[in-house]
Design a protein around this motif. Structure first.
Motif, PDB file in Angstrom:
ATOM      1  N   THR A  23    -102.510  42.789  26.974  1.00 23.95           N
ATOM      2  CA  THR A  23    -101.490  43.334  27.884  1.00 23.95           C
ATOM      3  C   THR A  23    -102.006  43.599  29.280  1.00 23.95           C
ATOM      4  OG1 THR A  23    -101.963  45.552  27.058  1.00 23.95           O
ATOM      5  CG2 THR A  23    -100.137  44.370  26.021  1.00 23.95           C
ATOM      6  N   ASN A  24    -103.337  43.682  29.449  1.00 26.84           N
ATOM      7  CA  ASN A  24    -103.932  43.898  30.776  1.00 26.84           C
ATOM      8  C   ASN A  24    -104.291  42.588  31.470  1.00 26.84           C
ATOM      9  OD1 ASN A  24    -103.815  46.715  30.530  1.00 26.84           O
ATOM     10  ND2 ASN A  24    -105.709  46.718  29.330  1.00 26.84           N
ATOM     11  N   GLY A  25    -103.989  41.461  30.800  1.00 29.96           N
ATOM     12  CA  GLY A  25    -104.310  40.174  31.403  1.00 29.96           C
ATOM     13  C   GLY A  25    -105.715  39.698  31.109  1.00 29.96           C
ATOM     14  N   ASN A  26    -106.449  40.386  30.250  1.00 31.20           N
ATOM     15  CA  ASN A  26    -107.812  39.981  29.897  1.00 31.20           C
ATOM     16  C   ASN A  26    -107.794  38.965  28.766  1.00 31.20           C
ATOM     17  OD1 ASN A  26    -109.050  41.846  31.687  1.00 31.20           O
ATOM     18  ND2 ASN A  26    -108.681  43.468  30.197  1.00 31.20           N
ATOM     19  N   ALA A  27    -108.711  38.009  28.819  1.00 28.15           N
ATOM     20  CA  ALA A  27    -108.888  37.066  27.718  1.00 28.15           C
ATOM     21  C   ALA A  27    -109.713  37.755  26.645  1.00 28.15           C
ATOM     22  CB  ALA A  27    -109.587  35.816  28.217  1.00 28.15           C
TER      23      ALA A  27
END
Length: 136
Positions: A23-27
């Motif tokens: 949800t934070n855009g991290n892979a």
């Protein structure tokens, strides 16, 4: 392209690290503890069949089923032991020789874009039943 996935180096031999985006855009690397997300959806094209309706033939053209714009499927059954019946998907006056023939024991199914939404008429031997089942 090689890049770290939350401080884990990719497998340079395969140059691939299976991952999902959080949800934070991290892979985030995929693992048994963090499997790929799954979204459940309703089955595509599922049909809820209604109850079977038997309609008695009179020897003359008559309505088998009324028009229904919400109809997604239609099944027409000529029970074993009956004589040939014929039907008309356009709802017009039908004759045994001029309609779609349905022999004893036959089942015709219509689904999706092939399903008629207008009235359907039929003709058959007096006192024999033609069965229809509507799906939505």
């Amino acid at each position: 392209m090689d890049y770290p996935v939350l401080n884990k180096a990719p497998d340079v031999a395969a140059a691939v690290v299976p991952h999902a985006i959080d949800t934070n855009g991290n892979a985030v690397a995929v693992s048994p503890a963090r499997p790929l997300p799954v979204a459940l959806q309703a089955a595509v094209g599922s049909i809820a069949w209604g109850a079977a309706t038997a309609v008695a033939a009179t020897g003359a053209s008559k309505q088998l089923i009324a028009a229904n714009a919400a109809r997604k499927a239609l099944m027409i059954v000529n029970p074993v032991g009956n004589a040939q019946m014929s039907y008309d998907l356009s709802g017009g006056t039908v004759t045994l020789a001029g309609g779609v023939p349905l022999l004893a024991g036959d089942i015709h199914r219509f689904t999706g874009p092939d399903c008629p939404v207008g009235a359907v008429t039929f003709i058959g031997t007096n006192a024999q039943n033609l069965v229809c089942v509507e799906g939505a």
